[in-house]
Write an enzyme that holds these catalytic residues in place. Structure first.
Site, PDB file in Angstrom:
ATOM      1  N   LYS A 123     -17.699 -51.479  13.844  1.00  0.00           N
ATOM      2  CA  LYS A 123     -17.401 -51.799  15.221  1.00  0.00           C
ATOM      3  C   LYS A 123     -16.418 -53.080  15.422  1.00  0.00           C
ATOM      4  O   LYS A 123     -15.643 -52.777  16.213  1.00  0.00           O
ATOM      5  CB  LYS A 123     -19.068 -52.271  15.944  1.00  0.00           C
ATOM      6  CG  LYS A 123     -18.412 -52.826  17.343  1.00  0.00           C
ATOM      7  CD  LYS A 123     -20.019 -53.150  17.792  1.00  0.00           C
ATOM      8  CE  LYS A 123     -20.492 -54.704  17.703  1.00  0.00           C
ATOM      9  NZ  LYS A 123     -19.896 -55.720  18.635  1.00  0.00           N
ATOM     10  N   ASN A 124     -16.853 -54.048  14.626  1.00  0.00           N
ATOM     11  CA  ASN A 124     -15.970 -55.207  15.030  1.00  0.00           C
ATOM     12  C   ASN A 124     -14.551 -55.205  14.515  1.00  0.00           C
ATOM     13  O   ASN A 124     -13.648 -55.890  14.784  1.00  0.00           O
ATOM     14  CB  ASN A 124     -16.883 -56.488  14.377  1.00  0.00           C
ATOM     15  CG  ASN A 124     -17.963 -56.961  15.401  1.00  0.00           C
ATOM     16  OD1 ASN A 124     -18.068 -56.316  16.496  1.00  0.00           O
ATOM     17  ND2 ASN A 124     -19.002 -57.832  15.048  1.00  0.00           N
ATOM     18  N   CYS A 132     -22.992 -59.541  24.443  1.00  0.00           N
ATOM     19  CA  CYS A 132     -24.195 -59.835  24.567  1.00  0.00           C
ATOM     20  C   CYS A 132     -24.430 -61.248  24.681  1.00  0.00           C
ATOM     21  O   CYS A 132     -23.681 -62.351  24.509  1.00  0.00           O
ATOM     22  CB  CYS A 132     -24.663 -59.643  22.982  1.00  0.00           C
ATOM     23  SG  CYS A 132     -24.917 -58.025  22.437  1.00  0.00           S
ATOM     24  N   ARG A 173     -20.233 -68.888  24.710  1.00  0.00           N
ATOM     25  CA  ARG A 173     -19.173 -68.369  23.918  1.00  0.00           C
ATOM     26  C   ARG A 173     -17.740 -68.853  24.356  1.00  0.00           C
ATOM     27  O   ARG A 173     -17.017 -67.657  24.885  1.00  0.00           O
ATOM     28  CB  ARG A 173     -19.477 -66.688  23.944  1.00  0.00           C
ATOM     29  CG  ARG A 173     -20.971 -66.270  23.410  1.00  0.00           C
ATOM     30  CD  ARG A 173     -21.071 -64.581  23.521  1.00  0.00           C
ATOM     31  NE  ARG A 173     -20.255 -64.275  22.297  1.00  0.00           N
ATOM     32  CZ  ARG A 173     -20.482 -62.735  21.824  1.00  0.00           C
ATOM     33  NH1 ARG A 173     -21.474 -62.184  22.512  1.00  0.00           N
ATOM     34  NH2 ARG A 173     -19.920 -62.586  20.676  1.00  0.00           N
ATOM     35  N   ASP A 218     -24.996 -61.736  12.486  1.00  0.00           N
ATOM     36  CA  ASP A 218     -25.289 -60.434  13.025  1.00  0.00           C
ATOM     37  C   ASP A 218     -26.362 -59.794  11.996  1.00  0.00           C
ATOM     38  O   ASP A 218     -26.768 -58.615  12.351  1.00  0.00           O
ATOM     39  CB  ASP A 218     -23.938 -59.664  13.106  1.00  0.00           C
ATOM     40  CG  ASP A 218     -23.176 -60.275  14.057  1.00  0.00           C
ATOM     41  OD1 ASP A 218     -23.470 -60.930  14.737  1.00  0.00           O
ATOM     42  OD2 ASP A 218     -21.742 -59.678  14.145  1.00  0.00           O
ATOM     43  N   ARG A 232     -24.356 -49.895  21.953  1.00  0.00           N
ATOM     44  CA  ARG A 232     -22.638 -50.685  21.989  1.00  0.00           C
ATOM     45  C   ARG A 232     -22.127 -50.498  20.581  1.00  0.00           C
ATOM     46  O   ARG A 232     -21.008 -50.758  20.392  1.00  0.00           O
ATOM     47  CB  ARG A 232     -23.022 -52.023  22.431  1.00  0.00           C
ATOM     48  CG  ARG A 232     -23.330 -51.944  23.704  1.00  0.00           C
ATOM     49  CD  ARG A 232     -23.281 -53.390  24.434  1.00  0.00           C
ATOM     50  NE  ARG A 232     -22.005 -54.186  24.097  1.00  0.00           N
ATOM     51  CZ  ARG A 232     -21.942 -55.410  24.109  1.00  0.00           C
ATOM     52  NH1 ARG A 232     -22.766 -56.388  24.801  1.00  0.00           N
ATOM     53  NH2 ARG A 232     -20.857 -55.952  23.489  1.00  0.00           N
TER      54      ARG A 232
HETATM   55  N1  EPU Z   1     -16.269 -70.772  19.340  1.00  0.00           N
HETATM   56  C1  EPU Z   1     -15.732 -71.579  20.066  1.00  0.00           C
HETATM   57  N2  EPU Z   1     -14.488 -71.553  20.592  1.00  0.00           N
HETATM   58  C2  EPU Z   1     -13.752 -70.407  20.456  1.00  0.00           C
HETATM   59  C3  EPU Z   1     -14.352 -69.321  19.805  1.00  0.00           C
HETATM   60  C4  EPU Z   1     -15.713 -69.403  19.097  1.00  0.00           C
HETATM   61  O1  EPU Z   1     -16.364 -72.740  19.947  1.00  0.00           O
HETATM   62  O2  EPU Z   1     -12.697 -70.204  21.157  1.00  0.00           O
HETATM   63  C5  EPU Z   1     -17.548 -70.876  18.400  1.00  0.00           C
HETATM   64  C6  EPU Z   1     -18.580 -69.908  19.058  1.00  0.00           C
HETATM   65  O3  EPU Z   1     -19.279 -70.471  20.411  1.00  0.00           O
HETATM   66  C7  EPU Z   1     -19.472 -69.661  18.174  1.00  0.00           C
HETATM   67  C8  EPU Z   1     -18.632 -69.642  16.634  1.00  0.00           C
HETATM   68  O4  EPU Z   1     -17.404 -70.571  17.364  1.00  0.00           O
HETATM   69  O5  EPU Z   1     -20.438 -70.750  18.064  1.00  0.00           O
HETATM   70  C9  EPU Z   1     -18.178 -68.174  16.200  1.00  0.00           C
HETATM   71  O6  EPU Z   1     -17.728 -67.554  17.339  1.00  0.00           O
HETATM   72  P1  EPU Z   1     -16.512 -66.337  17.009  1.00  0.00           P
HETATM   73  O7  EPU Z   1     -15.392 -66.566  17.774  1.00  0.00           O
HETATM   74  O8  EPU Z   1     -16.653 -65.978  15.324  1.00  0.00           O
HETATM   75  O9  EPU Z   1     -17.483 -65.190  17.453  1.00  0.00           O
HETATM   76  P2  EPU Z   1     -17.023 -64.110  18.352  1.00  0.00           P
HETATM   77  O10 EPU Z   1     -15.319 -63.573  17.646  1.00  0.00           O
HETATM   78  O11 EPU Z   1     -17.160 -64.161  19.814  1.00  0.00           O
HETATM   79  C10 EPU Z   1     -17.606 -62.077  16.676  1.00  0.00           C
HETATM   80  C11 EPU Z   1     -18.463 -60.688  16.601  1.00  0.00           C
HETATM   81  C12 EPU Z   1     -19.923 -61.109  16.786  1.00  0.00           C
HETATM   82  C13 EPU Z   1     -20.348 -61.954  15.719  1.00  0.00           C
HETATM   83  C14 EPU Z   1     -19.344 -63.356  15.533  1.00  0.00           C
HETATM   84  C15 EPU Z   1     -19.492 -64.276  14.402  1.00  0.00           C
HETATM   85  C16 EPU Z   1     -17.050 -59.388  17.895  1.00  0.00           C
HETATM   86  C17 EPU Z   1     -16.580 -58.590  19.160  1.00  0.00           C
HETATM   87  N3  EPU Z   1     -18.100 -60.030  17.829  1.00  0.00           N
HETATM   88  O12 EPU Z   1     -17.820 -62.810  17.899  1.00  0.00           O
HETATM   89  O13 EPU Z   1     -20.519 -59.951  16.878  1.00  0.00           O
HETATM   90  O14 EPU Z   1     -21.669 -62.459  16.021  1.00  0.00           O
HETATM   91  O15 EPU Z   1     -18.191 -62.794  15.598  1.00  0.00           O
HETATM   92  O16 EPU Z   1     -19.443 -63.370  13.261  1.00  0.00           O
HETATM   93  O17 EPU Z   1     -16.131 -59.097  16.944  1.00  0.00           O
HETATM   94  C18 EPU Z   1     -22.300 -58.359  17.073  1.00  0.00           C
HETATM   95  O18 EPU Z   1     -21.610 -57.542  16.548  1.00  0.00           O
HETATM   96  O19 EPU Z   1     -23.532 -58.237  17.372  1.00  0.00           O
HETATM   97  C19 EPU Z   1     -21.665 -59.797  17.203  1.00  0.00           C
HETATM   98  C20 EPU Z   1     -22.289 -60.597  18.317  1.00  0.00           C
END
Ligand code: EPU
Length: 417
Positions: free
Chosen positions: A22-23, A117, A122, A306, A398
């Site tokens: 998915k990701n 989610c 975020r 995850d 999802r």
């Molecule tokens: N963060 C910041 N600033 C940013 C971006 C992130 O402070 O600009 C912080 C977040 O608050 C968090 C950490 O950095 O504490 C990591 O966030 P990340 O950006 O890595 O997460 P994401 O890209 O929003 C993706 C996956 C998530 C998974 C996380 C961590 C997608 C769409 N989502 O989220 O997947 O938990 O990476 O591996 O790729 C899931 O699949 O169930 C899911 C939630």
């Protein structure tokens, strides 16, 4: 509203085929917008997040077609709009990848602030900081993000936090930028390497994906008429590994990449499971009482957030006290209340949860609080004594394709109602 009705007491036994990630897919689909041509993606999971991404691309003028059960063709020769439909983008976390892709291709983009989610705050400040470093003007107002630039120019960007989304977004924004971009303190998840591999396969010049520093030499254009296959899903693989252990079962997991699973494999072995690995299969069996253990979630190659709820089901059944420390998301322990309704003894406070192992769970009506919480509740319901009803299963849809069919093939008595 759909729900799953599950009759428990099942030892999960058999084989399961893992879908595409998915990701990765939800990064690759927007990435095709960078190509003034036709791209074919294979091994794409048919899940609701992917279908929303396809709908959004169609509304932007790209023609996205399912040409096989898991094959998508994207014709991005004629982008007619750079303003993504706000109702769809705000429901969907990975809509933020439209920012990088459309800035890269069209130098202009508007998307709704991303949904997804509820795992606590975020922020996307690191994405925005990156785009601004490449010269873009970014404005966040009235629930949307606008970004424009006359020309993207490569730069050095140090991320203050390790972010999957910001890393992929800056890859997308910089492949067609003028000059060289250096991304430092990047995420290293398998889906990041997959997006970089795809972009390289269509003519990008990206080095170092999978390490802490990625160097992107901008190129003039990317090539169309290319076919790329999405990497197998690391998290779906881990979900079935946990299902085998929690149910004291015996599952052969096919079409997966064992190297991506090392942190989970180590934990499950520590807990008493047997994990046998071949090139693209993992065989997990468990016939012993489970030992407790402690886990801290971390960016890859650390233990994935995850997979935290799914491992939580195993810890709820271990003999003794285990602790999970969640270091990525603020509120990823909402599922523990639901497991407690099934007889688990878990105390969660802030980013720490303490699991006092119990000998069995009992069926109950429970609510998925997010995607991975939903997967954990399915595992718990399959093994609990008696009947469970799992609600809010749109979260599960999802990210998992035909999850009830996969569980049923392993012996679970599960119906969608
Ligand atoms: N963060 C910041 N600033 C940013 C971006 C992130 O402070 O600009 C912080 C977040 O608050 C968090 C950490 O950095 O504490 C990591 O966030 P990340 O950006 O890595 O997460 P994401 O890209 O929003 C993706 C996956 C998530 C998974 C996380 C961590 C997608 C769409 N989502 O989220 O997947 O938990 O990476 O591996 O790729 C899931 O699949 O169930 C899911 C939630």
């Amino acid at each position: 509203m759909d729900k799953f009705i599950i009759d428990g007491n099942t030892r999960l036994v058999g084989e399961v085929e893992i879908s595409g990630a998915k990701n990765a897919a939800i990064g690759l689909i927007p990435a095709t917008l960078l190509i003034n041509g036709i791209t074919t993606l294979e091994n794409v999971p048919n899940i609701s997040d992917v279908n929303i991404a396809c709908d959004i691309l169609n509304e932007l003028g790209a023609k996205v077609t399912w040409t096989g059960e898991h094959t998508l063709t994207v014709d991005a020769r004629n982008i007619t709009s750079t303003h993504a439909p706000l109702d769809k983008t705000s429901k969907f976390r990975a809509s933020y990848y439209l920012l990088g892709a459309l800035l890269g291709r069209c130098h202009d983009v508007e998307v709704g602030l991303p949904g997804g989610c509820n795992l606590g705050q975020r922020p996307i400040d690191q994405h925005i900081k990156g785009f601004e470093s490449l010269g873009a003007k970014v404005e966040v107002a009235q629930g949307k993000i606008d970004a424009t630039v006359s020309k993207l120019v490569g730069n050095s960007i140090y991320f203050d936090v390790v972010s999957v989304g910001a890393t992929i977004n800056l890859l997308l924004a910089s492949v067609l930028a003028e000059g060289t971009t250096i991304l430092d303190n990047v995420a290293k998840e398998p889906h990041i390497v997959d997006v970089a591999n795809f972009l390289n396969s269509v003519g990008a010049d990206i080095r170092g994906a999978g390490t802490d520093t990625i160097k992107i030499n901008g190129v003039k254009e990317l090539k169309g008429d290319h076919t790329y296959s999405v990497v197998p899903d690391q998290i779906e693989t881990g979900t079935f590994m946990c299902a085998a252990v929690a149910s004291k079962g015996n599952i052969l997991i096919k079409n997966c990449i064992p190297e991506h699973m090392e942190s989970l494999t180590a934990k499950l072995i520590e807990m008493g499971a047997t994990v046998e690995v071949d090139c693209d299969t993992i065989h997990v069996t468990c016939d012993k009482e489970l030992h407790p253990t402690n886990v801290k979630t971390l960016p890859y190659p650390g233990f994935p957030t995850d997979l935290q709820p799914q491992l939580g089901v195993c810890l709820a059944l271990a003999q003794g006290t285990s602790i999970i420390n969640e270091s990525i998301w603020e509120s990823r322990f909402q599922y523990t209340n639901e497991l407690n309704k099934m007889g688990a003894k878990i105390t969660a406070q802030g980013k720490t949860a303490v699991f006092e192992g119990v000998s069995k769970l009992s069926g109950a009506p429970v609510y998925a609080t997010d995607l991975r919480a939903g997967a954990a509740l399915l595992i718990a319901a399959a093994i609990a004594d008696g009947k469970s009803e799992v609600y809010n299963i749109h979260y599960i849809d999802r990210g998992y394709e035909k999850i009830e069919d996969k569980f049923r093939k392993l012996g679970a008595k599960i119906e969608r109602a």
